[in-house]
Design an enzyme around this catalytic site. Structure first.
Site, mmCIF file in Angstrom:
data_model
loop_
_atom_site.group_PDB
_atom_site.id
_atom_site.type_symbol
_atom_site.label_atom_id
_atom_site.label_comp_id
_atom_site.label_asym_id
_atom_site.label_seq_id
_atom_site.Cartn_x
_atom_site.Cartn_y
_atom_site.Cartn_z
ATOM 1 N N ASN A 31 95.720 4.639 47.191
ATOM 2 C CA ASN A 31 96.819 5.180 48.409
ATOM 3 C C ASN A 31 98.039 6.029 47.692
ATOM 4 O O ASN A 31 98.334 6.609 47.798
ATOM 5 C CB ASN A 31 97.065 3.948 48.639
ATOM 6 N N ALA A 33 97.230 6.216 43.805
ATOM 7 C CA ALA A 33 96.365 6.618 42.812
ATOM 8 C C ALA A 33 95.715 7.704 42.970
ATOM 9 O O ALA A 33 94.884 7.712 43.579
ATOM 10 C CB ALA A 33 96.645 5.666 42.001
ATOM 11 N N ASP A 143 93.594 -9.553 46.363
ATOM 12 C CA ASP A 143 93.305 -7.991 46.417
ATOM 13 C C ASP A 143 91.480 -7.948 45.897
ATOM 14 O O ASP A 143 90.728 -7.065 45.816
ATOM 15 C CB ASP A 143 93.571 -6.680 45.941
#
Ligand code: ATP
Ligand code: MG
Length: 270
Positions: A31, A33, A143
């Site tokens: 998003n 990088a 994540d």
């Protein structure tokens, strides 16, 4: 953090350089990088450089990036991507990390299909040892998913992307909605506070299923459908899964899992 000694714009023909590294190609995009493969000009060592344009981030996301750096600096484990160096200019941030040559296990599964249970066990043990290492340091990843589990040149696991990671204190729940929906625990879908490590443990159950089956246990055309399936804890046990593995899945992925405790019809092969 050190200032980048040279972060050069592309020359007419020459390579793009970051510090002592020549950028070779793009490995992935997130998003905020872009991750590039780069090579040290003298030692020729390959590294991955996560490049973040700070001007694109608001204060909250900037703080998140600095937390990612802070956490990565604390981690030194054979199955976690190692942070080697941080370079910073006024607008940009460069995280120089270990390079995982064989990329995402997600892509590996997409290309080669599911793993044998023996191989899945070996990979899962590596993931478990890395996550346990983090939890022992009061760090949750939040994540864990096949896209963030990378493979090195020897096909060993390297956990990447600590962008959602945070510190936790036992007994002090967290509340932020994190991660990817198919890997998210029921308490996250319900908007409840949650114990950080338990969130990772749920995602690891999803990961184990993905390794062994080559498919997600909970999926759906829309977020509400997916949510419903996760809350019901219904997932299929395919015909090729051994009983031992099915019991282990039930342990991780069920609060009230009908897939294992329920009738034979819910065990139908897919
Ligand atoms: P997202 O928001 O999509 O999760 P992100 O901005 O947090 O992404 P990462 O997940 O760290 O970025 O990296 C994006 C992708 O780049 C990874 O999924 C992987 O394909 C690739 N990548 C990242 N780090 C490495 C590495 N060390 N070695 C090889 N590939 C890498
Ligand atoms: Mg990622």
């Amino acid at each position: 953090m050190v200032m980048a000694d040279s972060v050069q714009k592309p020359l007419l023909r020459g390579p793009v350089r970051v510090g002592f590294y020549d950028i070779e190609r793009t490995l992935g995009k997130g998003n905020f990088a872009v991750v590039k493969l780069a090579r040290h000009r003298i030692t020729k060592t390959e590294v991955a450089i996560k490049i973040i344009d700070k001007t694109q981030l608001d204060a909250v996301n900037l703080e998140k990036i600095y937390r990612e750096v802070q956490i990565m600096k604390m981690l030194d484990h054979p199955h976690i991507i190692k942070l080697y160096q941080v370079m910073e200019t006024k607008n940009m941030l460069y995280l120089v990390t270990e390079y995982a040559k064989n990329g995402e296990i997600f892509d590996y599964l997409a290309k080669h299909g599911r793993l044998s249970e023996l191989e899945a066990r070996r990979k899962f043990w590596q993931i478990l040892s890395a996550v346990d290492y983090c939890h022992n340091r009061n760090i949750v990843h939040r994540d864990l998913k096949a896209e963030n589990l990378l493979l090195d040149g020897h096909m060993n696991i390297k956990i990447a992307d600590f962008g959602f990671a945070n510190f936790f204190q036992p007994g002090e729940p967290l509340a932020t909605w994190c991660g990817s929906p198919p890997y998210a625990a029921p308490e996250v879908f319900e908007g409840q506070q949650y114990e950080g490590p338990q969130l990772d443990i749920w995602s690891m159950g999803v990961v184990l299923y993905v390794l062994v089956c080559g498919a997600l246990p909970f999926d759906g055309p829309t977020l509400p459908v997916l949510r419903q399936r996760v809350l019901e804890g219904r997932f299929r046990i395919p015909y090729f899964m051994t009983e031992d593995c099915a019991v282990s899945q039930a342990g991780r992925l069920s609060q009230n899992s009908p897939a294992v405790n329920g009738s034979a019809s819910s065990l139908a092969a897919d």
